[in-house]
Design a protein around this motif. Structure first.
Motif, PDB file in Angstrom:
ATOM      1  N   ASP A 132       0.843  -1.195   0.000  1.00 30.09           N
ATOM      2  CA  ASP A 132       0.000   0.000   0.000  1.00 30.09           C
ATOM      3  C   ASP A 132       0.883   1.252   0.000  1.00 30.09           C
ATOM      4  N   ALA A 133       0.673   2.141  -0.966  1.00 28.67           N
ATOM      5  CA  ALA A 133       1.523   3.330  -1.099  1.00 28.67           C
ATOM      6  C   ALA A 133       1.015   4.524  -0.297  1.00 28.67           C
ATOM      7  N   ARG A 134      -0.111   4.393   0.375  1.00 30.81           N
ATOM      8  CA  ARG A 134      -0.720   5.553   1.039  1.00 30.81           C
ATOM      9  C   ARG A 134      -0.019   5.949   2.342  1.00 30.81           C
ATOM     10  N   ASP A 135      -0.265   7.178   2.763  1.00 31.25           N
ATOM     11  CA  ASP A 135       0.070   7.647   4.100  1.00 31.25           C
ATOM     12  C   ASP A 135      -1.138   7.443   4.999  1.00 31.25           C
ATOM     13  N   ALA A 136      -0.887   7.434   6.308  1.00 29.77           N
ATOM     14  CA  ALA A 136      -1.963   7.279   7.284  1.00 29.77           C
ATOM     15  C   ALA A 136      -1.804   8.297   8.402  1.00 29.77           C
ATOM     16  N   VAL A 137      -2.934   8.712   8.938  1.00 29.15           N
ATOM     17  CA  VAL A 137      -2.961   9.529  10.152  1.00 29.15           C
ATOM     18  C   VAL A 137      -3.068   8.581  11.337  1.00 29.15           C
ATOM     19  N   CYS A 138      -2.210   8.786  12.312  1.00 29.83           N
ATOM     20  CA  CYS A 138      -2.284   8.040  13.569  1.00 29.83           C
ATOM     21  C   CYS A 138      -2.475   9.080  14.663  1.00 29.83           C
ATOM     22  N   ALA A 139      -3.703   9.253  15.103  1.00 34.49           N
ATOM     23  CA  ALA A 139      -4.052  10.354  16.000  1.00 34.49           C
ATOM     24  C   ALA A 139      -4.649   9.847  17.306  1.00 34.49           C
ATOM     25  N   ARG A 140      -4.612  10.693  18.309  1.00 32.78           N
ATOM     26  CA  ARG A 140      -5.254  10.368  19.589  1.00 32.78           C
ATOM     27  C   ARG A 140      -6.764  10.415  19.416  1.00 32.78           C
ATOM     28  N   ASP A 141      -7.443   9.648  20.217  1.00 30.42           N
ATOM     29  CA  ASP A 141      -8.909   9.711  20.323  1.00 30.42           C
ATOM     30  C   ASP A 141      -9.637   9.504  19.004  1.00 30.42           C
ATOM     31  N   GLY A 142      -9.003   8.801  18.051  1.00 29.23           N
ATOM     32  CA  GLY A 142      -9.671   8.480  16.795  1.00 29.23           C
ATOM     33  C   GLY A 142      -9.834   9.643  15.833  1.00 29.23           C
ATOM     34  N   PHE A 143      -9.122  10.734  16.060  1.00 30.86           N
ATOM     35  CA  PHE A 143      -9.265  11.898  15.185  1.00 30.86           C
ATOM     36  C   PHE A 143      -8.772  11.604  13.773  1.00 30.86           C
ATOM     37  N   THR A 144      -9.385  12.278  12.783  1.00 28.85           N
ATOM     38  CA  THR A 144      -8.904  12.291  11.403  1.00 28.85           C
ATOM     39  C   THR A 144      -8.222  13.634  11.169  1.00 28.85           C
ATOM     40  N   LEU A 145      -7.655  13.790   9.987  1.00 25.89           N
ATOM     41  CA  LEU A 145      -6.974  15.044   9.682  1.00 25.89           C
ATOM     42  C   LEU A 145      -7.940  16.225   9.751  1.00 25.89           C
ATOM     43  N   GLU A 146      -9.165  16.003   9.321  1.00 21.40           N
ATOM     44  CA  GLU A 146     -10.139  17.100   9.318  1.00 21.40           C
ATOM     45  C   GLU A 146     -10.719  17.377  10.702  1.00 21.40           C
ATOM     46  N   THR A 147     -10.789  16.363  11.547  1.00 17.93           N
ATOM     47  CA  THR A 147     -11.447  16.561  12.846  1.00 17.93           C
ATOM     48  C   THR A 147     -10.483  16.905  13.980  1.00 17.93           C
ATOM     49  N   LEU A 148      -9.162  16.829  13.727  1.00 17.53           N
ATOM     50  CA  LEU A 148      -8.210  17.246  14.758  1.00 17.53           C
ATOM     51  C   LEU A 148      -8.490  18.696  15.141  1.00 17.53           C
ATOM     52  N   PRO A 149      -8.415  19.024  16.409  1.00 16.83           N
ATOM     53  CA  PRO A 149      -8.744  20.391  16.838  1.00 16.83           C
ATOM     54  C   PRO A 149      -7.755  21.427  16.331  1.00 16.83           C
ATOM     55  N   GLN A 150      -8.194  22.669  16.268  1.00 18.48           N
ATOM     56  CA  GLN A 150      -7.333  23.769  15.860  1.00 18.48           C
ATOM     57  C   GLN A 150      -6.110  23.822  16.778  1.00 18.48           C
ATOM     58  N   GLY A 151      -4.935  24.026  16.162  1.00 18.60           N
ATOM     59  CA  GLY A 151      -3.706  24.092  16.946  1.00 18.60           C
ATOM     60  C   GLY A 151      -3.117  22.742  17.310  1.00 18.60           C
ATOM     61  N   ALA A 152      -3.699  21.670  16.804  1.00 17.59           N
ATOM     62  CA  ALA A 152      -3.188  20.326  17.099  1.00 17.59           C
ATOM     63  C   ALA A 152      -1.726  20.218  16.689  1.00 17.59           C
ATOM     64  N   ARG A 153      -0.976  19.435  17.467  1.00 18.95           N
ATOM     65  CA  ARG A 153       0.457  19.230  17.206  1.00 18.95           C
ATOM     66  C   ARG A 153       0.627  17.928  16.425  1.00 18.95           C
ATOM     67  N   ILE A 154       1.105  18.046  15.164  1.00 16.78           N
ATOM     68  CA  ILE A 154       1.253  16.888  14.286  1.00 16.78           C
ATOM     69  C   ILE A 154       2.721  16.730  13.920  1.00 16.78           C
ATOM     70  N   GLY A 155       3.261  15.537  14.110  1.00 17.82           N
ATOM     71  CA  GLY A 155       4.671  15.286  13.866  1.00 17.82           C
ATOM     72  C   GLY A 155       4.952  14.522  12.588  1.00 17.82           C
ATOM     73  N   THR A 156       5.995  14.951  11.859  1.00 19.31           N
ATOM     74  CA  THR A 156       6.509  14.220  10.708  1.00 19.31           C
ATOM     75  C   THR A 156       7.881  14.775  10.362  1.00 19.31           C
ATOM     76  N   GLY A 157       8.795  13.918   9.922  1.00 17.76           N
ATOM     77  CA  GLY A 157      10.110  14.371   9.496  1.00 17.76           C
ATOM     78  C   GLY A 157      10.210  14.606   8.006  1.00 17.76           C
ATOM     79  N   SER A 158       9.117  14.398   7.267  1.00 19.14           N
ATOM     80  CA  SER A 158       9.121  14.502   5.811  1.00 19.14           C
ATOM     81  C   SER A 158       8.745  15.913   5.353  1.00 19.14           C
ATOM     82  N   PRO A 159       9.608  16.596   4.590  1.00 23.59           N
ATOM     83  CA  PRO A 159       9.243  17.916   4.053  1.00 23.59           C
ATOM     84  C   PRO A 159       7.970  17.857   3.209  1.00 23.59           C
ATOM     85  N   ARG A 160       7.761  16.757   2.475  1.00 20.19           N
ATOM     86  CA  ARG A 160       6.520  16.635   1.688  1.00 20.19           C
ATOM     87  C   ARG A 160       5.305  16.606   2.588  1.00 20.19           C
TER      88      ARG A 160
END
Length: 305
Positions: free
Chosen positions: A98-126
């Motif tokens: 599978d070539a896709r990326d995935a969100v792994c968030a607390r409390d079952g959040f998706t990218l759209e439902t994460l609260p404003q100001g949420a702290r999201i980590g990644t080392g990839s510039p893309r």
């Protein structure tokens, strides 16, 4: 004969190399030994941009192969520079995961439902550019570390989410951490993501040639061809997606501004049977169109990693 396979010593690298070792032993009937190798990318915990892009993971493996310390090395293809190294050959690219990326968030959040100001980590510039494009209100943190370390930062509450590859999570048996799968049409991933590359010394390709999957090779070479023609380093903010359907190769690539404020996209298709080098032809069309539209000024391309 014992075939010696070199690999990074990380849990993910060992897991995917173990898969390849089992398959190679079955296909060849030979004994297979795994040789763990520590790379500069494993030793140096600075950001990928600071230490020269993801090519730092491949260098030590290639040096060991050229020195005769192993017979084959296994790379995550997205970590492998597009510039060929004299004396070595990509002898096999097995069927892609599978070539896709995935969100792994607390409390079952998706990218759209994460609260404003949420702290999201990644080392990839893309991924950082994509996050800033999709959610300019969140805080994007440049992080390093293995999959368990990154997931642990979410579990501890230090981060609200991390973005990881579906293939890596699957190979480690950690798909339960996924709260959202990101669709490739709106969130293209790194050229070659989900695919592995088995590299040998030139002339010794037969060692692993039985593991090569032709359609996968055509697709990932198309994606990597765009990266190469743009002269973009492995860490450049570029996503690319290829697929083959009913004999037609479809390829799309997207270049992002690092701050996520804009992006350029190009998509082309051709019948594989209509071209002697379909991957080269379609990737050239895409890269030339992106350059014509200003990609060279749009993002920090230049400089093979």
């Amino acid at each position: 004969m014992t075939i010696r396979i070199g690999t990074r010593a990380s849990a993910l690298a060992m897991a995917q190399t173990g898969m390849m070792a089992d398959l190679l032993a079955k296909k060849s009937g030979q004994d297979v030994e795994i040789i763990p190798i520590t790379t500069e990318g494993d030793r140096n915990k600075a950001s990928l941009a600071e230490i020269g892009g993801t090519g730092v993971f491949a260098a030590a493996l290639r040096e060991a192969l050229l020195a005769g310390e192993c017979d084959v090395v296994v790379h995550s293809l997205k970590d492998l520079p597009t510039q060929p190294l004299p004396g070595l050959a990509i002898a096999a690219i097995p069927k892609r995961a599978d070539a896709r990326d995935a969100v792994c968030a607390r409390d079952g959040f998706t990218l759209e439902t994460l609260p404003q100001g949420a702290r999201i980590g990644t080392g990839s510039p893309r991924r950082q550019a994509q996050l800033r494009s999709r959610r300019p209100d969140v805080e994007v943190l440049d992080i390093r570390g293995n999959v368990d370390t990154r997931l642990g930062r979410v579990a501890s509450g230090d981060l609200d989410a991390v973005i990881l590859s579906v293939a890596g999570l699957t190979r480690l048996g950690r798909t339960e951490a996924i709260t959202e799968y990101l669709d490739l049409s709106s969130w293209p991933t790194a050229p070659g993501q989900g695919a592995l590359a088995l590299e040998t010394r030139a002339g010794e390709e037969k060692l692993v040639a039985a593991l090569d999957h032709g359609p996968t090779r055509t697709m990932v070479e198309s994606e990597r061809g765009v990266l190469h023609r743009l002269e973009a380093g492995c860490a450049a903010p570029i996503g690319a997606t290829a697929m083959i359907e009913d004999g037609m190769l479809f390829v799309s690539a997207r270049v992002y501004r690092p701050d996520g404020t804009a992006h350029l996209t190009s998509s082309h298709a051709l019948y594989v049977s209509d071209s002697a080098e379909p991957s080269v032809e379609v990737s050239a069309r895409i890269a030339d169109e992106l350059l014509a539209n200003g990609a060279a000024e749009f993002a920090p391309l230049g400089g093979q990693s």
